[in-house]
Design a protein around this motif. Structure first.
Motif, PDB file in Angstrom:
ATOM      1  N   ASP A  68       0.816  -1.214   0.000  1.00  0.00           N
ATOM      2  CA  ASP A  68       0.000   0.000   0.000  1.00  0.00           C
ATOM      3  C   ASP A  68       0.849   1.263   0.000  1.00  0.00           C
ATOM      4  O   ASP A  68       0.332   2.352  -0.283  1.00  0.00           O
ATOM      5  N   ARG A  69       2.145   1.140   0.277  1.00  0.00           N
ATOM      6  CA  ARG A  69       3.003   2.329   0.372  1.00  0.00           C
ATOM      7  C   ARG A  69       3.765   2.628  -0.919  1.00  0.00           C
ATOM      8  O   ARG A  69       4.131   3.785  -1.159  1.00  0.00           O
ATOM      9  N   VAL A  70       4.050   1.611  -1.724  1.00  0.00           N
ATOM     10  CA  VAL A  70       4.927   1.784  -2.895  1.00  0.00           C
ATOM     11  C   VAL A  70       4.090   1.869  -4.167  1.00  0.00           C
ATOM     12  O   VAL A  70       3.421   0.907  -4.553  1.00  0.00           O
ATOM     13  N   SER A  71       4.131   3.024  -4.825  1.00  0.00           N
ATOM     14  CA  SER A  71       3.342   3.230  -6.038  1.00  0.00           C
ATOM     15  C   SER A  71       4.044   2.697  -7.276  1.00  0.00           C
ATOM     16  O   SER A  71       3.397   2.240  -8.221  1.00  0.00           O
ATOM     17  N   ARG A  72       5.362   2.739  -7.278  1.00  0.00           N
ATOM     18  CA  ARG A  72       6.142   2.279  -8.430  1.00  0.00           C
ATOM     19  C   ARG A  72       7.553   1.985  -7.938  1.00  0.00           C
ATOM     20  O   ARG A  72       8.086   2.705  -7.113  1.00  0.00           O
ATOM     21  N   LEU A  73       8.161   0.913  -8.465  1.00  0.00           N
ATOM     22  CA  LEU A  73       9.446   0.434  -7.959  1.00  0.00           C
ATOM     23  C   LEU A  73      10.465   0.331  -9.080  1.00  0.00           C
ATOM     24  O   LEU A  73      10.158  -0.162 -10.172  1.00  0.00           O
ATOM     25  N   SER A  74      11.690   0.788  -8.797  1.00  0.00           N
ATOM     26  CA  SER A  74      12.829   0.614  -9.707  1.00  0.00           C
ATOM     27  C   SER A  74      13.967  -0.024  -8.919  1.00  0.00           C
ATOM     28  O   SER A  74      14.348   0.475  -7.860  1.00  0.00           O
ATOM     29  N   VAL A  75      14.501  -1.123  -9.436  1.00  0.00           N
ATOM     30  CA  VAL A  75      15.535  -1.890  -8.759  1.00  0.00           C
ATOM     31  C   VAL A  75      16.768  -1.917  -9.658  1.00  0.00           C
ATOM     32  O   VAL A  75      16.726  -2.459 -10.763  1.00  0.00           O
ATOM     33  N   VAL A  76      17.858  -1.307  -9.203  1.00  0.00           N
ATOM     34  CA  VAL A  76      19.051  -1.130 -10.027  1.00  0.00           C
ATOM     35  C   VAL A  76      20.195  -1.983  -9.479  1.00  0.00           C
ATOM     36  O   VAL A  76      20.595  -1.827  -8.323  1.00  0.00           O
ATOM     37  N   CYS A  77      20.706  -2.906 -10.301  1.00  0.00           N
ATOM     38  CA  CYS A  77      21.859  -3.734  -9.936  1.00  0.00           C
ATOM     39  C   CYS A  77      21.677  -4.338  -8.544  1.00  0.00           C
ATOM     40  O   CYS A  77      22.505  -4.147  -7.644  1.00  0.00           O
ATOM     41  N   SER A  78      20.605  -5.080  -8.397  1.00  0.00           N
ATOM     42  CA  SER A  78      20.269  -5.658  -7.101  1.00  0.00           C
ATOM     43  C   SER A  78      19.975  -7.137  -7.272  1.00  0.00           C
ATOM     44  O   SER A  78      20.241  -7.730  -8.316  1.00  0.00           O
ATOM     45  N   SER A  79      19.411  -7.748  -6.234  1.00  0.00           N
ATOM     46  CA  SER A  79      19.187  -9.186  -6.256  1.00  0.00           C
ATOM     47  C   SER A  79      18.107  -9.562  -5.257  1.00  0.00           C
ATOM     48  O   SER A  79      17.838  -8.825  -4.296  1.00  0.00           O
ATOM     49  N   ALA A  80      17.498 -10.716  -5.477  1.00  0.00           N
ATOM     50  CA  ALA A  80      16.585 -11.280  -4.491  1.00  0.00           C
ATOM     51  C   ALA A  80      17.342 -12.026  -3.402  1.00  0.00           C
ATOM     52  O   ALA A  80      16.808 -12.276  -2.321  1.00  0.00           O
ATOM     53  N   ARG A  81      18.603 -12.386  -3.675  1.00  0.00           N
ATOM     54  CA  ARG A  81      19.465 -13.044  -2.694  1.00  0.00           C
ATOM     55  C   ARG A  81      20.907 -12.797  -3.124  1.00  0.00           C
ATOM     56  O   ARG A  81      21.288 -13.128  -4.237  1.00  0.00           O
ATOM     57  N   PHE A  82      21.696 -12.237  -2.227  1.00  0.00           N
ATOM     58  CA  PHE A  82      23.045 -11.802  -2.583  1.00  0.00           C
ATOM     59  C   PHE A  82      24.101 -12.877  -2.298  1.00  0.00           C
ATOM     60  O   PHE A  82      25.135 -12.611  -1.688  1.00  0.00           O
ATOM     61  N   GLY A  83      23.843 -14.102  -2.729  1.00  0.00           N
ATOM     62  CA  GLY A  83      24.863 -15.134  -2.607  1.00  0.00           C
ATOM     63  C   GLY A  83      24.895 -15.803  -1.243  1.00  0.00           C
ATOM     64  O   GLY A  83      23.968 -15.702  -0.431  1.00  0.00           O
ATOM     65  N   ASP A  84      25.992 -16.482  -0.983  1.00  0.00           N
ATOM     66  CA  ASP A  84      26.175 -17.290   0.231  1.00  0.00           C
ATOM     67  C   ASP A  84      26.215 -16.389   1.470  1.00  0.00           C
ATOM     68  O   ASP A  84      27.064 -15.497   1.558  1.00  0.00           O
ATOM     69  N   PRO A  85      25.332 -16.597   2.435  1.00  0.00           N
ATOM     70  CA  PRO A  85      25.363 -15.772   3.654  1.00  0.00           C
ATOM     71  C   PRO A  85      26.721 -15.796   4.356  1.00  0.00           C
ATOM     72  O   PRO A  85      27.127 -14.786   4.965  1.00  0.00           O
ATOM     73  N   ALA A  86      27.448 -16.929   4.283  1.00  0.00           N
ATOM     74  CA  ALA A  86      28.741 -17.019   4.961  1.00  0.00           C
ATOM     75  C   ALA A  86      29.728 -15.996   4.427  1.00  0.00           C
ATOM     76  O   ALA A  86      30.572 -15.475   5.175  1.00  0.00           O
ATOM     77  N   VAL A  87      29.649 -15.701   3.131  1.00  0.00           N
ATOM     78  CA  VAL A  87      30.551 -14.707   2.536  1.00  0.00           C
ATOM     79  C   VAL A  87      30.317 -13.332   3.151  1.00  0.00           C
ATOM     80  O   VAL A  87      31.264 -12.592   3.449  1.00  0.00           O
ATOM     81  N   TRP A  88      29.040 -12.994   3.380  1.00  0.00           N
ATOM     82  CA  TRP A  88      28.731 -11.695   3.972  1.00  0.00           C
ATOM     83  C   TRP A  88      29.112 -11.655   5.450  1.00  0.00           C
ATOM     84  O   TRP A  88      29.550 -10.611   5.953  1.00  0.00           O
ATOM     85  N   ARG A  89      28.974 -12.762   6.142  1.00  0.00           N
ATOM     86  CA  ARG A  89      29.407 -12.802   7.541  1.00  0.00           C
ATOM     87  C   ARG A  89      30.925 -12.616   7.629  1.00  0.00           C
ATOM     88  O   ARG A  89      31.431 -11.915   8.517  1.00  0.00           O
ATOM     89  N   GLU A  90      31.638 -13.232   6.700  1.00  0.00           N
ATOM     90  CA  GLU A  90      33.092 -13.074   6.675  1.00  0.00           C
ATOM     91  C   GLU A  90      33.485 -11.632   6.368  1.00  0.00           C
ATOM     92  O   GLU A  90      34.418 -11.087   6.975  1.00  0.00           O
ATOM     93  N   ARG A  91      32.756 -11.000   5.425  1.00  0.00           N
ATOM     94  CA  ARG A  91      33.069  -9.599   5.119  1.00  0.00           C
ATOM     95  C   ARG A  91      32.778  -8.711   6.316  1.00  0.00           C
ATOM     96  O   ARG A  91      33.549  -7.789   6.621  1.00  0.00           O
ATOM     97  N   ALA A  92      31.675  -8.973   7.011  1.00  0.00           N
ATOM     98  CA  ALA A  92      31.355  -8.183   8.206  1.00  0.00           C
ATOM     99  C   ALA A  92      32.464  -8.296   9.241  1.00  0.00           C
ATOM    100  O   ALA A  92      32.889  -7.289   9.840  1.00  0.00           O
ATOM    101  N   ALA A  93      32.971  -9.513   9.465  1.00  0.00           N
ATOM    102  CA  ALA A  93      34.044  -9.709  10.442  1.00  0.00           C
ATOM    103  C   ALA A  93      35.314  -8.995  10.008  1.00  0.00           C
ATOM    104  O   ALA A  93      36.016  -8.385  10.836  1.00  0.00           O
ATOM    105  N   LEU A  94      35.628  -9.039   8.701  1.00  0.00           N
ATOM    106  CA  LEU A  94      36.817  -8.370   8.187  1.00  0.00           C
ATOM    107  C   LEU A  94      36.743  -6.864   8.407  1.00  0.00           C
ATOM    108  O   LEU A  94      37.707  -6.240   8.891  1.00  0.00           O
TER     109      LEU A  94
END
Length: 393
Positions: free
Chosen positions: A109-135
């Protein structure tokens, strides 16, 4: 702004349709700078910074690894509520696009129109992002600097003032805020929710994007009912920065109906305003400024006519995207031998996202249906335009 609100800024007419722009991880609201002048002509534009990025405090997200996309979406809704916006258009890059997908699926009900630029529904292996966060928590965002050229954009572009400024934005990002955004991406998965999205959706991909390759965009476009997909040639992850004209044109086309929506008067003045915005986006500010400056009392009615009718009604239509309209326009101009107009619209076709190779295919197709002599002249005109552009660069 209070400490429980992201840093943000506003541009454009206060009464214009609202548009919220979300950034990518490691950047600030400056990542939308190339699109802001065009978008803010007909929209009230709100840009916001991720926690720990730009002017936003890192404490907007928890630092214990539990941050989620829902928390980021809640921040955006808080900003919209502050403005009194019950509904708004939304465009986001990368994690900013993920926020848009979440909002459109869970708060339709809040979004009238959506544009998604260079994005994803899932950004790969969660472990990779956990490792980047720790780094990043251990070494700061400087640990990410070396890998961003070649991911965000080409190495050559990284040497430009714009590219260098974005790298400095990354260096200035708070390590806790960046790491919390990594936690968000680790936990994020919209795959099963895309079919819930009802807002008209545009998905934009950079063909050379190693972070979210075009296949990610295709999966979104295939799953969201009625979504449109545009792939930008010669663009990596920050497509709107490296290929600003193509991304701006796509956004303007997708948002065009909001600039003269059902609540606005459908009179000549509104059509002229909408047409001038699209005309500037497709042909460029400099060209339109020259045309306006050359207007005389004798030519004024004609200039008003083409702005209202050609640009304010035809080019603003939702039935075809601007790449397709460019292809049709090039063919018609070739058929009638209008070489001066053809040169102008070859430049416009590049702005609308066509590559030189694709323009060549249009000209070759025209040789069959418009005649070889007409196509021969068109190839000469196109080569002259390309040579002039190369000389300018």
């Amino acid at each position: 702004m209070t400490d429980d609100r992201p840093h943000h800024d506003l541009a454009g007419p206060p009464t214009a349709p609202p548009l919220i722009l979300g950034p990518s991880i490691g950047t600030s609201l400056a990542v939308w700078e190339p699109q802001l002048p065009a978008l803010s002509r007909a929209h009230r534009v709100l840009r916001w910074d991720l926690p720990g990025h730009g002017g936003s405090p890192a404490a907007l997200l928890p630092a214990d690894g539990s941050a989620t996309i829902d928390a980021l979406a809640a921040l955006v809704l808080r900003l919209a509520d502050d403005q009194g916006w019950e509904r708004f258009a939304y465009a986001g890059i990368s994690i900013g696009g993920a926020v848009g997908l979440h909002l459109a699926a869970h708060h339709p009900d809040r979004v009238s129109r959506l544009s998604v630029v260079c994005s994803s529904a899932r950004f790969g292996d969660p472990a990779v992002w956990r490792e980047r966060a720790a780094l990043v928590r251990a070494e700061g965002t400087e640990a990410m600097v070396a890998s961003r050229p070649g991911t965000w954009f080409s190495h050559r572009f990284a040497q430009s003032p714009v590219g260098a400024a974005l790298i400095e934005d990354l260096r200035a990002t708070d390590r806790a805020g960046y790491a919390a955004c990594c936690d968000v991406l680790a936990a994020y998965d919209m795959t099963a929710d895309l079919e819930k999205i009802t807002a008209p959706t545009l998905v934009v991909a950079g063909r050379d994007d190693p972070a979210t390759p075009p296949a990610h965009a295709r999966r979104i476009a295939d799953a969201v009912p009625g979504a449109s997909l545009l792939e930008i040639a010669g663009a990596a992850h920050l497509a709107g920065v490296e290929r600003p004209e193509a991304v701006t044109a796509a956004l303007l086309a997708h948002l065009a109906h909001l600039a003269h929506n059902a609540d606005a008067p459908h009179d000549d003045a509104s059509r002229h305003a909408a047409g001038m915005a699209v005309r500037r986006a497709v042909l460029g500010d400099a060209h339109v400024a020259r045309a306006v400056a050359r207007t005389t009392p004798f030519t004024a009615r004609f200039q008003d006519f083409i702005t209202r009718y050609a640009w304010g009604e035809i080019w603003t239509g939702d039935g075809l995207d601007r790449r397709t309209r460019s292809c049709i326009t090039l063919t018609a101009l070739i058929a009638h031998g209008h070489d001066a107009e053809l040169a102008m619209h070859i430049r416009a076709a590049l702005t609308n996202g066509l590559t030189r190779e694709e323009i060549g295919e249009v000209l070759l197709q025209s040789a069959i249906y418009c005649g070889v002599p007409a196509a021969n002249s068109a190839f000469a005109t196109a080569q002259r335009v390309f040579d002039e552009l190369d000389a300018d660069n």
